[in-house]
Design a protein around this motif. Sequence first.
Motif, short mmCIF file in Angstrom:
data_model
loop_
_atom_site.label_atom_id
_atom_site.label_comp_id
_atom_site.label_asym_id
_atom_site.label_seq_id
_atom_site.Cartn_x
_atom_site.Cartn_y
_atom_site.Cartn_z
N GLU A 31 0.90 -1.67 0.07
CA GLU A 31 -0.10 -0.32 -0.31
C GLU A 31 0.34 0.69 0.18
O GLU A 31 2.01 1.39 0.26
N PRO A 32 0.14 2.76 -0.75
CA PRO A 32 1.01 3.98 -0.17
C PRO A 32 1.73 4.17 1.02
O PRO A 32 2.95 4.70 0.66
N SER A 33 0.91 3.94 2.05
CA SER A 33 1.09 3.95 3.45
C SER A 33 2.76 3.35 3.25
O SER A 33 3.17 3.20 4.63
N GLU A 34 2.94 2.07 3.37
CA GLU A 34 3.75 1.22 3.08
C GLU A 34 4.60 1.59 2.71
O GLU A 34 6.03 1.63 3.49
N LEU A 35 4.69 2.21 1.48
CA LEU A 35 5.65 2.19 1.35
C LEU A 35 6.20 3.95 1.36
O LEU A 35 7.55 4.03 1.84
N GLY A 36 4.76 4.69 1.70
CA GLY A 36 6.01 6.04 2.60
C GLY A 36 6.53 5.92 3.63
O GLY A 36 7.14 6.39 3.88
N THR A 37 6.49 4.74 5.13
CA THR A 37 6.85 4.59 5.68
C THR A 37 8.31 3.88 5.44
O THR A 37 10.15 4.71 5.65
N GLY A 237 2.99 15.76 5.74
CA GLY A 237 1.71 15.08 5.35
C GLY A 237 1.35 13.95 5.64
O GLY A 237 1.68 13.32 6.92
N ASP A 238 1.16 13.18 5.06
CA ASP A 238 0.70 11.55 5.71
C ASP A 238 1.86 10.53 4.73
O ASP A 238 1.97 10.89 4.04
N VAL A 239 1.07 10.11 5.22
CA VAL A 239 2.02 8.66 4.89
C VAL A 239 1.89 8.04 3.62
O VAL A 239 2.99 7.90 2.58
N GLU A 240 0.72 8.15 3.20
CA GLU A 240 0.17 7.73 1.90
C GLU A 240 1.00 8.79 0.40
O GLU A 240 1.11 7.66 -0.19
#
Length: 409
Positions: A31-37, A237-240
């Motif tokens: 997910e984009p949030s995982e790649l954001g991390t 911003g947010d992680v996503e």
Amino acid sequence: MLKHSLAYGTGNMLTALIPFLLLPFLTTNLEPSELGTVAFIESLILLISPLVIFGIDGSYSTFHHKLSINERASQSVALLQIVILISLMLIPIMGGIAYFELLPITIDGIWIFCLIFLFLSMAINALLLSQLQMNDCSNQYAVLKVCISLIAAVITVLAVLNMGKDATSRLLGIYSAPIIVSVVSIFIMYKRGIFNHDYYRTDMFKKGLYFGFGMVLHSWSAIVFFASDRFIIGYLGDVEILGKYSVAVQVGMVMAVIQNTFSQVWTPYSFRLFANNKFEEFTKMSHISIVILFLMCIGVMLLIPLLYRFFIDIRYHDMSAVTYWVVATYFFLGLYKIYVVKLFYFEKVKLLAKITTFTALFNVLLTIALIEAMGVIGAAIATFFSSIIFCALVYFFTKNICSKNLLLK
């Protein structure tokens, strides 16, 4: 030059191609949030690693042509001692960050603490790569770089398929590859004879510290300059959003591969020209290099729509505009590298550190302002305009430093 250009070019292309080919797999399974991390941790690695590496690769390159074989061995040992000492000093700091959960992401603290081992491994690999580069061992250099990238990709794929579709699976590959290769690097340096205790000299340790302070300030400021956008987005911003932005940046890294390949050939070539007082030839070749880099930049920009169409999951396409700004930024970084070799060779690292620090601070402030005004794309635009200033300052000061009268002194 052609032989080494082909070796470095092939190595850099494969090194960058492997993670690029990994993008379809990652953008489909994570997910984009995982790649954001992952992107935030990678930014943290970029920001902190120069403090541990301490510019030892630049130190070795700068003094390579000025030292005897035995002195180079002594210098290598001293540089390794410096990074080991810094790594030990980093233990309570990283432990505190992990224990008090000071980062804006959710991740097990062990991943933060283990960064110490990653940084030390990166320093060991950087020293060997510098030795190979300055000794024109371009084939070995390329193989070592490709191995790091390939091992990271293989471990990532296996981890995602067998351990889970989350950020830690990707981080396992990012962490493991440099550590594994560093063991090989130590063995290679041992076979090259640099650990002979008869070669140790205290003055080399002091010289490494003195030169390293200027190098680390320059290196760290440069990383802040080119990686602070993702760090700032992570907090503002947010992680996503950060995940999507990081994918757009990675696509633009195609231009980074080109300018980095150029730099790996240009640096030792320029140092040899300076050592033989061939300053007019340097000027001529620098003009040719500017034209080549510009044409390559245009070519990469024309490829961007195709790269997104065939390699990137559609969930990430809304950030494609960022990629154009990233490509343009790395074009100016290539121009910077044409002239910055003068500051390295003539040991003007303090001046370079001042230039880089000023530009990095300017970029951080501009990035924050443009993100607030324009959204996430403002980060890429800020870095682009800052890169122009960075390149212009380096050109101006190197032009003065390398005036004929000064060089003849």
